[in-house]
Design a protein around this motif. Structure first.
Motif, short mmCIF file in Angstrom:
data_model
loop_
_atom_site.label_atom_id
_atom_site.label_comp_id
_atom_site.label_asym_id
_atom_site.label_seq_id
_atom_site.Cartn_x
_atom_site.Cartn_y
_atom_site.Cartn_z
N UNK A 28 -39.39 -18.45 -14.90
CA UNK A 28 -40.08 -19.58 -14.33
C UNK A 28 -38.90 -20.73 -14.88
N UNK A 29 -38.55 -21.73 -14.06
CA UNK A 29 -37.62 -22.54 -14.48
C UNK A 29 -38.18 -24.04 -14.91
N UNK A 30 -37.71 -24.59 -16.02
CA UNK A 30 -38.11 -25.58 -16.38
C UNK A 30 -37.50 -26.88 -15.97
N UNK A 31 -37.84 -28.19 -16.07
CA UNK A 31 -37.21 -29.34 -15.17
C UNK A 31 -35.77 -29.29 -15.41
N UNK A 32 -35.29 -29.01 -16.64
CA UNK A 32 -33.70 -28.82 -16.75
C UNK A 32 -33.01 -27.79 -16.22
N UNK A 33 -33.72 -26.67 -15.42
CA UNK A 33 -33.08 -25.63 -14.71
C UNK A 33 -33.11 -24.35 -15.57
N UNK A 34 -33.47 -24.38 -16.72
CA UNK A 34 -33.28 -23.16 -17.70
C UNK A 34 -34.70 -22.51 -17.43
N UNK A 35 -34.54 -21.10 -17.69
CA UNK A 35 -35.54 -20.32 -17.45
C UNK A 35 -36.32 -20.54 -18.88
N UNK A 36 -37.79 -20.10 -18.47
CA UNK A 36 -38.61 -20.23 -20.01
C UNK A 36 -37.98 -19.28 -20.96
N UNK A 37 -37.69 -17.88 -20.86
CA UNK A 37 -37.29 -16.91 -21.62
C UNK A 37 -35.73 -17.24 -22.24
N UNK A 38 -34.82 -18.00 -21.48
CA UNK A 38 -33.58 -18.48 -22.13
C UNK A 38 -33.76 -19.52 -23.08
#
Length: 201
Positions: A28-38
């Motif tokens: 899933x992508x956070x508002x900044x575009x990064x995935x939760x796991x990364x």
């Protein structure tokens, strides 16, 4: 009690099937575009502590999100037996790799509000009181991130249910310290939770 004074290893749990989320929550992508796991992995790495991440369901997709990061990746081959079993396999791998007991700072991939400063706060408290089992407190609840002293590792290695490490915390109630950490109270459980994410800063 012979607790280790060494710096803890941060162990990020990202092995679940995300059944309530409906798809691979780790991606899933956070508002900044990064995935939760990364995001969780980078947050852990920013502490400067050794980092290990435990993956399982959606393993290859999750692994691809971790390319280029300096951390150890553990495959929880029995992730389907519950988060407790994934924790046990993660600790098994850690003990096999490190070769001696060390404290474990356990955190989850779906806690996007937890920062590296939060994790370092727990690590510093551990250095001051290495026998204590530290849990995050948010409202009336307690949970991850949690810091387990080295002598708790054998109990973590015996976990085999979907109840996580609650049993280990309960068994060590006399030395548990709850550390106020409001950020730990916000987790991503369903897609709509991403829309509710509090602003940081």
């Amino acid at each position: 009690m012979n607790a280790s004074n060494a710096s803890p290893v941060v162990m990020v749990m990202a092995a679940g099937a995300s059944t309530r989320y409906g798809s691979a929550k780790q991606l899933a992508r956070l508002p900044n575009g990064c995935t939760l796991v990364r995001h969780a992995a980078v947050t852990a790495i920013e502490t400067g502590l050794p980092v290990q991440i435990v993956i399982g369901a959606h393993g290859e997709l999750v692994r691809a999100e971790l390319i280029g990061l300096e951390l150890a990746i553990v495959d929880a081959t029995e992730w389907w037996r519950g988060v407790g079993r994934s924790i046990a396999q993660g600790v098994d791998a850690l003990v096999a790799r490190v070769g001696k007991p060390t404290s474990v700072l356990l955190t989850l991939a779906d806690l996007p509000q937890v920062t590296s400063k939060d994790l370092l706060r727990l690590a510093e408290m551990h250095r001051q009181s290495p026998d204590r089992l530290l849990v995050s407190g948010f409202g009336d609840n307690r949970g991850p991130p949690c810091l387990f002293p080295a002598d708790c590792l054998p109990a973590l290695q015996k976990l085999d249910s979907d109840d996580g490490a609650r049993g280990v915390v309960k068994a060590n109630a006399e030395r548990v310290v709850a550390v106020p950490l409001a950020a730990a109270g916000f987790d991503i459980d369903r897609p709509s939770d991403l829309l509710k994410m509090p602003r940081q800063g």
